[in-house]
Structure formats: structure tokens, C-alpha cells
Design a protein around this motif. Structure first.
Motif, PDB file in Angstrom:
ATOM      1  N   LEU A  59      -8.672   4.608   7.526  1.00 39.68           N
ATOM      2  CA  LEU A  59      -8.810   5.449   8.372  1.00 39.68           C
ATOM      3  C   LEU A  59     -10.316   6.417   9.002  1.00 39.68           C
ATOM      4  CD1 LEU A  59      -5.903   7.945   8.558  1.00 39.68           C
ATOM      5  CD2 LEU A  59      -6.000   5.860   9.320  1.00 39.68           C
ATOM      6  N   ALA A 105      -2.370  -5.273   9.387  1.00 41.00           N
ATOM      7  CA  ALA A 105      -3.441  -4.737  10.789  1.00 41.00           C
ATOM      8  C   ALA A 105      -2.034  -4.273  11.614  1.00 41.00           C
ATOM      9  CB  ALA A 105      -4.262  -4.042  11.017  1.00 41.00           C
ATOM     10  N   SER A 123       0.615  -2.897   1.891  1.00 40.97           N
ATOM     11  CA  SER A 123      -0.505  -1.660   2.457  1.00 40.97           C
ATOM     12  C   SER A 123      -0.419  -2.351   3.321  1.00 40.97           C
ATOM     13  CB  SER A 123      -1.632  -2.163   1.365  1.00 40.97           C
ATOM     14  OG  SER A 123      -1.851  -1.817   0.558  1.00 40.97           O
ATOM     15  N   THR A 125      -1.242  -1.299   8.006  1.00 39.98           N
ATOM     16  CA  THR A 125      -1.837  -0.401   8.908  1.00 39.98           C
ATOM     17  C   THR A 125      -0.894  -0.277  10.690  1.00 39.98           C
ATOM     18  OG1 THR A 125      -4.218  -0.376   8.090  1.00 39.98           O
ATOM     19  CG2 THR A 125      -4.186   0.346  10.319  1.00 39.98           C
ATOM     20  N   ARG A 153      -0.821   2.972   6.326  1.00 40.71           N
ATOM     21  CA  ARG A 153      -1.666   3.698   7.494  1.00 40.71           C
ATOM     22  C   ARG A 153      -1.187   4.391   8.803  1.00 40.71           C
ATOM     23  NH1 ARG A 153      -4.815   0.903   4.627  1.00 40.71           N
ATOM     24  NH2 ARG A 153      -6.364   1.735   3.175  1.00 40.71           N
TER      25      ARG A 153
END
Length: 608
Positions: A59, A105, A123, A125, A153
């Protein structure tokens, strides 16, 4: 998390950069498998952990436009979720993305997405945009590691936990973070709403908030133990373990019972966030390993603003871990409990290797003590440069704490309905504080809170360079010391409605057979000393009752009634005035009581 949680890690207060960091040091940190705790530090060993305490996270590398920043990183595989007609169809597509390991992502469309019950175990995003709304109906997003620590995230999203009106008994979560998982949020709005207001218009949101009986938690960080086992059923610490963690920047929280709740031994960093209309305590954390809250607004909470509990650990080894808590430059107002509270469930029984810093905060309109420390035993507490004004109880209250160091410095505690600073059975150093205009006293030191003590105390409280003016009772009040010392130096105590300094030991309270024996009271070693200060323009200068007091180089002048008032005549020596003080005629006025009087300049007549 980081390989070693140290004081240096928590001292890093750098805000995220607006430009991508391409230096080699900005790469994700890789670790070996396993977990090790020892030597006062915590070492996390596992593949793929990203430090958010000191190492730049993803971020912090994003540009002002999240998508543009991510597309510049060749290491990420970006997937764009196309806008569909049905929010539920988008939600199903969202769920399927969890199985697409190659996608790192996701760009979310500017529309409503009904997110199904989903567990994220890798993980990833999610990047939203204005108009992106993630709706969760009666279930959380769960972050669960499968052996490798993960980081999830969300950027620029609106997330809403939708509550059915009939669900009252169950606690509902927006995010449920299990050990080994990290949640990062930036520029997000998070709220809880009743199903009746599902169209999310601002008018309905105000008319249909979550029922106060419905418990909702925005982010829950689970405790430091194996999932699926309760702490009571575990015989020994697990071999591989990693704490849950969260890092939050520029987000707003609305209508939750608790916005952040941590069961213990986790890591939390929150910056520039707003917490509004919480139905309970806004942030509720237990035994944090690392906690940094900076630049946040907490308003209209139905309980306290920030509560940190220090409770019995599952494993004794957890007590030896180094911990640090920082609360910096926050604004807390109009809460129905305490503004900031540290508490322990065992008075004097648990000692944590924790350093706490509370600085630069502004607290007002708290229904209870603005800053309250109860029965905690930490390595160090520093309360400095806070603005603690116009609260409905005490400004700062330290109650039965056994810390190695408690420092209260450069605080402003004015116009509180209680006292500016209240100290009970706690050794403290108070300096350069302004404690004026309070309904009770500026500063109060209590030897005992109850009327039935069973042991004497050996506490030392130092008060220096402070100002206590225009309080409706006394400038400084000192009560019932059984052993220990109170040293007051270079303080200005003036224009108070009653006494500049009120010093009292009430032996009547301690004369019953269940209390301290009369012999112990006669042999008490407590002492109060005033030096190099000024006590002026009060109704009376000092009140001294059965408490040995020394006065050295202190100006006592221009008080309306008595310079020093003794309510009882006693054969015991209870006041000693240095020769330098009397020689320079620093005490101006009458000393005595109902039994008689004299003056310091002409010490004649009957004086007790």
C-alpha cells in the motif's frame, strides 16, 4: 509482521509514500518456516511475510491511482472484474477468484457486489474505485492461513456488513482474521447497517442504525493459539505460529459495536482513520504485541474510545515478550466511557514487558475519566503533551498501578468535572502540567482508596513545575499516606476556592481492629515536602492534619484567611518550616486553627 519486533520497529512513524519505492530494500521479506519466541523478541519464520511495521508494504508503494500503481509492478498479475447486471453474479465471480492462484490483484468495478461466505487463504489485493460497494449479508470475510503467512489488501472500497433485524444473540464480523494473516486497508469505508436500510441512502442509514443489542465487530483478530482449539484445551504452545495483524490507513468506520477487537498477542497499526457512532468500545485490544494508533478521530462511542486489557496469558512465556503501545495525536470526544483505558484483571499479579506512550492526544467530553490506568503492571507508561479538557470525571486517573515508571509530563488537564490528575497507590512523576479550573482539585494523591487498608505502602510521588489554579476545591490534595513520600517542588498553587494545598491523614479511619494497628500508625514514615513553590491568593494557603509536612523556600502569601490551617491541636510534630523560609518572611499570614493562632513572622502564642 517483521523478523524481530523491537522498539525501533514501533518508533518508525513514516507515513506511506505517494510514489512507488523501487529500491531493493522495498522487496517483500522472505523467512524460513516455523516460529520462535525468546530473548525478549519475537521472531517470525515463514514464507512470504511482509513487514508493515517498518518495511514498506504494497500500500505504501501505490500511486494516487491504485490501479496505475499496481500495473507498474511486473510481479503482480492483475485481473479486472467486469461489471455485470446482478450484484450476486458479481459476488459469485468474486468467490471464484479465490481459487485462481495466478491472480494477485483484482480491479473491482464501480458497482454493488454481494460477497458470499468466503475464506481467503492466499495473498491477494482488491482495488476498488468510487462506487465500489462490497455487501456482506450476515457472514464475514475470513482470512485463514494454510501454513504460510498471507497478506490481504483492500484499496478504495466501501464494505458493509448487513445485519438482519431478527439476529440478536450472535456476534457478527466483517473481517475474521486468524493467526498468520495480515489485513491491510486503505481509503475504505466500513459500516454496519440493518437489512431494512439495504438501499443505503443516507436518510435510511440514520433512521435504521444497527440495534444496540446486536453485537457487530468490524475486524476481529484472533488469539495467539491454534485454530479450532480453545486455550483451555491446549497443553503447550504450538510449534508453528504467527500473530494476526492489521494495518489501516485513511479509513472510516460507522455503527459497529467494536471496530477493532483483538483477543491477544497481535499487531495493530492504524493511521488517519475515523471511528464514529460505535455501539460499544471503538477499539478493544487485549495484550497487544505491537499497537500504533495515530492521527485518528473517535467520536460518539457508546462506551470507551480505546481500551487495552492486560490479562492472564495462556502461556507464562508470553509475559516475557517485548511489547509496545503508541497512541499519538488522536482526537477522542463525546464517548460514554473512558477516552483511553488500560486495565488488568489481576491487581499487581501480572507483569508485562510493555512500554506505553500516550502523547499529543486531545480528549474532551468523556463521560468517565479521560485517561484511566487501573491495576496495570507494565514496564513503563509515558503520558505526555495531551490536551485533556472538559470531561465529566477526572482528566487523568492512575489507580493501583505497579509500573516501574509512570511519567505524566506537559499535559493540560482543565475544566474537568473531577480532578485534573488523580493518583491512587501508584508511584508517579508528574511535571510541567497545567491542572486548572477543575471542579474538584488540580492534583490529588491518595494513599488508599478504601477505608480498610491492611498493609502500609512505600510509594514516592514527585510533582514539579506544575500549575494548579482556579480549581473549585484545592490546588493539590494529599490524603492518607501510610509510608512513602510526596515531593512537591516549584509548583504554583493559586486562586483556588479552598486551599492551595490540602494535606490530611485521618487516623480515625484506621483505628478499628481490622485496620492497621495504632502502633503502626504512630510509626508511619510518610512525609510530604513542599519546596521552592508559591501558594497564593487562595481562600487559605495550606491545610495540615496529622501528616508530617516540611516546607522549604516556599512563598505562602496573600491568602484570604489562613496561611496554614491546623484543624486539630496535637502534641506530635507535624510541620517543619526551614529557617530560610521564616527568615525571609516567605510565609505571610496567620497559622493556627480553632484552638489558637500565631504567625510565622512573630511565632508567639499557642501553636499546635
Amino acid at each position: 509482521f517483521r523478523p524481530s519486533l523491537t522498539t525501533a520497529a514501533m518508533n518508525d512513524t513514516r507515513l506511506p509514500s505517494a510514489k512507488p519505492d523501487r529500491s531493493p530494500a522495498s522487496k517483500d521479506v522472505s523467512f524460513q518456516e516455523g516460529f520462535r519466541a525468546g530473548g525478549g523478541t519475537i521472531t517470525f519464520l515463514g514464507e512470504g511475510c511482509t513487514s508493515f511495521l517498518s518495511q514498506p508494504s504494497l500500500l505504501s508503494k501505490l500511486t494516487n491511482h491504485p490501479l496505475r500503481g499496481l500495473t507498474k509492478k511486473a510481479t503482480l498479475s492483475l485481473f479486472t472484474l467486469e461489471q455485470l447486471d446482478s450484484p450476486r453474479a458479481l459476488g459469485e465471480k468474486f468467490r471464484l477468484l479465490m481459487d485462481a492462484v495466478s491472480i494477485e490483484a483484482v480491479q473491482l468495478p464501480p458497482s454493488r457486489i454481494n460477497v458470499p461466505d468466503v475464506t481467503i487463504s492466499r495473498s491477494i489485493t482488491f482495488i476498488g474505485c468510487p462506487g465500489t460497494q462490497l455487501i456482506l449479508e450476515h457472514h464475514p470475510i475470513t482470512l485463514k492461513s494454510t501454513g504460510v503467512p498471507i497478506s490481504v489488501r483492500f484499496v478504495e472500497c466501501s464494505l458493509t456488513l448487513l445485519i438482519a433485524p431478527h439476529i440478536v444473540t450472535e456476534t457478527q464480523f466483517l473481517f475474521n482474521i486468524l493467526s498468520g494473516c495480515s489485513l491491510e486497508l486503505q481509503d475504505c469505508q466500513l459500516k454496519a447497517e440493518c437489512e431494512a436500510s439495504s438501499d443505503f441512502s443516507s436518510e435510511l442509514a440514520e433512521l435504521c442504525p444497527v440495534n444496540k443489542e446486536q453485537k457487530t465487530i468490524c475486524i476481529k483478530l484472533n488469539s495467539f493459539h491454534e485454530e479450532g482449539k480453545s486455550p483451555s484445551t491446549m497443553d503447550s504452545p504450538p510449534a508453528v505460529q504467527c500473530p494476526a495483524s492489521t494495518s489501516i490507513l485513511s479509513c472510516s468506520f460507522l455503527y459497529f459495536t467494536n471496530n477493532i477487537m483483538s483477543e491477544g498477542n497481535n499487531i495493530i497499526r492504524i493511521e488517519k482513520c475515523g471511528f464514529f457512532k460505535s455501539q460499544g468500545t471503538a477499539i478493544n485490544v487485549c495484550n497487544p504485541l505491537g499497537m500504533h494508533i495515530e492521527g485518528c478521530n473517535i467520536e460518539d462511542s457508546n462506551d470507551s474510545g480505546i481500551e487495552v486489557g492486560w490479562k492472564k496469558c495462556l502461556y507464562a512465556s508470553c509475559l516475557s515478550l517485548e511489547r509496545e503501545v503508541k497512541l499519538v495525536n488522536n482526537y477522542i470526544s463525546d464517548v460514554k466511557g473512558h477516552g483511553i483505558v488500560f486495565s488488568s484483571d489481576s491487581q499487581g499479579g501480572l507483569t508485562f514487558r510493555a512500554i506505553s506512550l500516550i502523547t499529543g492526544n486531545r480528549l474532551q467530553g468523556c463521560a468517565k475519566d479521560a485517561i484511566y490506568m487501573k491495576s496495570v503492571n507494565l514496564q513503563e507508561i509515558n503520558i505526555c503533551s495531551n490536551d485533556v479538557n472538559s470531561n465529566n470525571a477526572n482528566g487523568i486517573n492512575i489507580y493501583h498501578c505497579s509500573c516501574a515508571k509512570i511519567s505524566i509530563k506537559a499535559n493540560t488537564t482543565k475544566h474537568n468535572q473531577g480532578s485534573g490528575i488523580s493518583l491512587t497507590c501508584s508511584s508517579c512523576v508528574v511535571s510541567t502540567c497545567d491542572c486548572s479550573g477543575n471542579v474538584l482539585s488540580g492534583i490529588v494523591v491518595n494513599g488508599f482508596a478504601s477505608q480498610t487498608p491492611t498493609t502500609s505502602t512505600d510509594l514516592t510521588t514527585e510533582i514539579s513545575d506544575c500549575m494548579a489554579k482556579e480549581n473549585l476545591q484545592n490546588g493539590i490534595g494529599i490524603f492518607d499516606l501510610l509510608g512513602g513520600k510526596v515531593l512537591v517542588s516549584k509548583c504554583i498553587l493559586s486562586d483556588n476556592k479552598e486551599y492551595g494545598a490540602y494535606i490530611s491523614f485521618n487516623s480515625v479511619l484506621y483505628s478499628s481492629p481490622t485496620d492497621l494497628s495504632q502502633t503502626q500508625i504512630d510509626k508511619k514514615t510518610s512525609k510530604v515536602m513542599f519546596s521552592q513553590g508559591e501558594i497564593s491568593n487562595n481562600k487559605s494557603g495550606m491545610y495540615v492534619r496529622e501528616q508530617y509536612t516540611e516546607i522549604d523556600l516556599t512563598h505562602i502569601k496573600s491568602n484570604m484567611e489562613w496561611a496554614i490551617y491546623f484543624p486539630l491541636q496535637t502534641s506530635e510534630k507535624c510541620l517543619e518550616i526551614s529557617a530560610a523560609t521564616t527568615a525571609k518572611k516567605n510565609i505571610r499570614g496567620i497559622m493556627g486553627g480553632p484552638w489558637g493562632s500565631t504567625s510565622a513572622s512573630s511565632p508567639r502564642g499557642k501553636c499546635g
